[in-house]
Design a protein around this motif. Structure first.
Motif, PDB file in Angstrom:
ATOM      1  N   ASN A   1      -1.011  13.067   9.267  1.00 22.33           N
ATOM      2  CA  ASN A   1      -0.961  12.125   8.156  1.00 22.33           C
ATOM      3  C   ASN A   1      -0.904  12.858   6.817  1.00 22.33           C
ATOM      4  N   LYS A   2      -0.091  12.330   5.898  1.00 20.53           N
ATOM      5  CA  LYS A   2      -0.087  12.822   4.525  1.00 20.53           C
ATOM      6  C   LYS A   2      -1.120  12.083   3.678  1.00 20.53           C
ATOM      7  N   GLU A   3      -1.332  10.809   3.989  1.00 18.43           N
ATOM      8  CA  GLU A   3      -2.357  10.020   3.315  1.00 18.43           C
ATOM      9  C   GLU A   3      -3.236   9.332   4.347  1.00 18.43           C
ATOM     10  N   LEU A   4      -4.508   9.162   4.002  1.00 18.53           N
ATOM     11  CA  LEU A   4      -5.454   8.460   4.855  1.00 18.53           C
ATOM     12  C   LEU A   4      -6.234   7.456   4.023  1.00 18.53           C
ATOM     13  N   PHE A   5      -6.445   6.290   4.585  1.00 23.11           N
ATOM     14  CA  PHE A   5      -7.219   5.256   3.921  1.00 23.11           C
ATOM     15  C   PHE A   5      -8.699   5.632   3.979  1.00 23.11           C
ATOM     16  N   GLY A   6      -9.370   5.591   2.832  1.00 18.89           N
ATOM     17  CA  GLY A   6     -10.765   6.004   2.750  1.00 18.89           C
ATOM     18  C   GLY A   6     -11.766   4.939   3.128  1.00 18.89           C
ATOM     19  N   ASN A   7     -11.274   3.772   3.624  1.00 21.21           N
ATOM     20  CA  ASN A   7     -12.156   2.661   4.030  1.00 21.21           C
ATOM     21  C   ASN A   7     -13.034   2.185   2.872  1.00 21.21           C
ATOM     22  N   ILE A   8     -12.494   2.272   1.672  1.00 24.49           N
ATOM     23  CA  ILE A   8     -13.219   1.812   0.483  1.00 24.49           C
ATOM     24  C   ILE A   8     -12.287   0.919  -0.326  1.00 24.49           C
ATOM     25  N   VAL A   9     -12.743  -0.286  -0.617  1.00 22.22           N
ATOM     26  CA  VAL A   9     -12.024  -1.231  -1.464  1.00 22.22           C
ATOM     27  C   VAL A   9     -12.970  -1.652  -2.577  1.00 22.22           C
ATOM     28  N   ARG A  10     -12.558  -1.460  -3.826  1.00 24.69           N
ATOM     29  CA  ARG A  10     -13.412  -1.754  -4.968  1.00 24.69           C
ATOM     30  C   ARG A  10     -12.733  -2.773  -5.871  1.00 24.69           C
ATOM     31  N   THR A  11     -13.540  -3.556  -6.566  1.00 22.74           N
ATOM     32  CA  THR A  11     -13.012  -4.533  -7.513  1.00 22.74           C
ATOM     33  C   THR A  11     -13.976  -4.668  -8.681  1.00 22.74           C
ATOM     34  N   ASP A  12     -13.421  -4.927  -9.851  1.00 26.08           N
ATOM     35  CA  ASP A  12     -14.233  -5.175 -11.043  1.00 26.08           C
ATOM     36  C   ASP A  12     -14.116  -6.627 -11.501  1.00 26.08           C
ATOM     37  N   GLY A  13     -13.610  -7.484 -10.628  1.00 23.29           N
ATOM     38  CA  GLY A  13     -13.446  -8.883 -10.972  1.00 23.29           C
ATOM     39  C   GLY A  13     -12.049  -9.240 -11.423  1.00 23.29           C
ATOM     40  N   PHE A  14     -11.217  -8.232 -11.707  1.00 21.09           N
ATOM     41  CA  PHE A  14      -9.842  -8.499 -12.150  1.00 21.09           C
ATOM     42  C   PHE A  14      -8.839  -7.737 -11.285  1.00 21.09           C
TER      43      PHE A  14
ATOM     44  N   LEU B   1       0.813  -1.208   0.000  1.00 20.43           N
ATOM     45  CA  LEU B   1       0.000   0.000   0.000  1.00 20.43           C
ATOM     46  C   LEU B   1       0.852   1.267   0.000  1.00 20.43           C
ATOM     47  N   GLY B   2       2.171   1.108  -0.080  1.00 19.19           N
ATOM     48  CA  GLY B   2       3.047   2.261  -0.087  1.00 19.19           C
ATOM     49  C   GLY B   2       3.323   2.829   1.285  1.00 19.19           C
ATOM     50  N   THR B   3       3.122   2.052   2.323  1.00 19.81           N
ATOM     51  CA  THR B   3       3.374   2.503   3.684  1.00 19.81           C
ATOM     52  C   THR B   3       4.007   1.374   4.476  1.00 19.81           C
ATOM     53  N   CYS B   4       4.591   1.711   5.613  1.00 19.04           N
ATOM     54  CA  CYS B   4       5.321   0.717   6.399  1.00 19.04           C
ATOM     55  C   CYS B   4       4.452   0.064   7.472  1.00 19.04           C
ATOM     56  N   SER B   5       3.536   0.797   8.081  1.00 22.07           N
ATOM     57  CA  SER B   5       2.746   0.255   9.175  1.00 22.07           C
ATOM     58  C   SER B   5       1.356   0.861   9.144  1.00 22.07           C
ATOM     59  N   ILE B   6       0.451   0.230   9.901  1.00 23.67           N
ATOM     60  CA  ILE B   6      -0.924   0.707   9.967  1.00 23.67           C
ATOM     61  C   ILE B   6      -1.021   2.030  10.703  1.00 23.67           C
ATOM     62  N   SER B   7      -0.019   2.363  11.538  1.00 22.61           N
ATOM     63  CA  SER B   7      -0.057   3.621  12.283  1.00 22.61           C
ATOM     64  C   SER B   7       0.004   4.835  11.360  1.00 22.61           C
ATOM     65  N   GLU B   8       0.645   4.675  10.176  1.00 28.07           N
ATOM     66  CA  GLU B   8       0.715   5.781   9.230  1.00 28.07           C
ATOM     67  C   GLU B   8      -0.632   6.059   8.589  1.00 28.07           C
ATOM     68  N   LEU B   9      -1.546   5.099   8.642  1.00 29.81           N
ATOM     69  CA  LEU B   9      -2.875   5.277   8.059  1.00 29.81           C
ATOM     70  C   LEU B   9      -3.922   5.626   9.107  1.00 29.81           C
ATOM     71  N   THR B  10      -3.539   5.619  10.392  1.00 25.47           N
ATOM     72  CA  THR B  10      -4.462   5.966  11.469  1.00 25.47           C
ATOM     73  C   THR B  10      -4.479   7.479  11.651  1.00 25.47           C
ATOM     74  N   PRO B  11      -5.640   8.124  11.664  1.00 32.28           N
ATOM     75  CA  PRO B  11      -5.696   9.592  11.787  1.00 32.28           C
ATOM     76  C   PRO B  11      -5.031  10.077  13.066  1.00 32.28           C
ATOM     77  N   ASN B  12      -4.018  10.970  12.897  1.00 32.60           N
ATOM     78  CA  ASN B  12      -3.350  11.554  14.054  1.00 32.60           C
ATOM     79  C   ASN B  12      -3.102  13.054  13.885  1.00 32.60           C
ATOM     80  N   GLY B  13      -3.607  13.638  12.799  1.00 28.41           N
ATOM     81  CA  GLY B  13      -3.435  15.070  12.550  1.00 28.41           C
ATOM     82  C   GLY B  13      -2.229  15.412  11.718  1.00 28.41           C
TER      83      GLY B  13
ATOM     84  N   TYR C   1      -6.994   9.119   0.587  1.00 29.36           N
ATOM     85  CA  TYR C   1      -7.128  10.567   0.504  1.00 29.36           C
ATOM     86  C   TYR C   1      -5.773  11.195   0.830  1.00 29.36           C
ATOM     87  N   LYS C   2      -5.370  12.164   0.015  1.00 28.73           N
ATOM     88  CA  LYS C   2      -4.090  12.810   0.191  1.00 28.73           C
ATOM     89  C   LYS C   2      -4.298  14.242   0.660  1.00 28.73           C
TER      90      LYS C   2
END
Length: 285
Positions: A20-33, A6-18, A40-41
């Motif tokens: 963060n440069k990037e945040l996970f939007g809690n959305i995972v999408r797939t089209d079957g492939f 995901l381009g990050t080292c640990s889950i702490s970098e994705l946890t909101p702390n004020g 969010y940046k």
């Protein structure tokens, strides 16, 4: 658990702390492939610290410094060509060019369009799509005709543009990501288009055989000499000189203005890819 994919080292970098440069939007999408993870940046206000260090003007360069240290690349965007660049300050300077059709060939869209049109002709989808009424109307009865026609042929259209096309869409996405980088390398380093040493030997042998065969069948008459014309210099590698890119501003703000017979929207990709390359080099050093 590793989050390197995901381009990050640990889950702490994705946890909101004020901070963060990037945040996970809690959305995972797939089209079957393919699978998309939405992030969010943080929006940057003004120029970052890296670009403030390289805020240069023409007064910061002297002619001797440019001639000895830098490799001037003067380029101008256009319509038929994404860019035409003159390399160096000499009279017989190098000229590098990337056409619009060449760019779309890099993305793979031209091959995909040919393949898709052939498949449409076999399945009859081209006939269905050519008879779709226009939805651009203010008359209710015409729009109702468009809606009824679309609903009547909806099953055939959904079956044609189903999950089987997911792989092709993913390949096109990869092509659009790869093409600007290839274009930037073509501008700064020439690539195999201008650097013959990077070309495959099989193509070279094939071209030599074709040239030899053509020479046997050609007439022995010598062509008449014409007036000497300006000719661009051959590719010359300059690994120790820093590329100094000078943009022509004729197409800034006009990239998406449509002209009949010309595709638009490509010029901005080249500048953004060069800026991303410059930023990556600055972070590396």
């Amino acid at each position: 658990m590793s989050f390197n994919f995901l381009g990050t080292c640990s889950i702490s970098e994705l946890t909101p702390n004020g901070d963060n440069k990037e945040l996970f939007g809690n959305i995972v999408r797939t089209d079957g492939f393919s699978v998309d993870f939405l992030f969010y940046k943080r929006q940057q206000s003004g120029h970052g610290a890296l670009f403030q260090k390289f805020d240069l003007t023409l007064d910061d360069f002297s002619l001797d410094e440019v001639d000895n240290t830098y490799l001037p690349i003067t380029l101008d965007p256009g319509r038929k060509s994404v860019f035409t660049a003159a390399i160096g300050l000499e009279y017989n300077r190098q000229v590098r060019r990337c056409t619009t059709s060449e760019y779309y060939h890099m993305t793979g869209s031209t091959q995909y369009s040919t393949k898709l049109n052939r498949k449409k002709a076999v399945t009859g989808i081209d006939l269905i799509e050519s008879q779709i009424p226009s939805p651009k109307t203010s008359r209710l009865e015409i729009y109702e005709l468009y809606t009824a026609y679309t609903l009547n042929n909806l099953d055939a259209l959904l079956a044609f543009y189903g999950s089987e096309t997911a792989k092709d869409r993913f390949m096109l996405y990869q092509g659009t990501q790869r093409a600007p980088e290839t274009m930037a390398n073509m501008l700064t380093h020439g690539t195999a288009k201008y650097n013959h040493k990077k070309r495959s030997k099989a193509r070279k042998r094939k071209r030599q055989r074709k040239k030899k065969k053509k020479g046997k069948n050609a007439n022995q008459q010598q062509p008449t000499k014409s007036a000497k014309k300006w000719k661009a210099d051959k590719y010359l590698e300059s690994p120790r000189r820093v590329p100094l890119i000078v943009f022509g501003a004729g197409m800034f703000g006009k990239d998406v203005v449509k002209l009949k017979g010309q595709r638009c929207g490509v010029v901005g990709y080249r500048r953004s890819s060069l800026q991303a390359m410059s930023k990556a080099m600055a972070e590396r050093h």
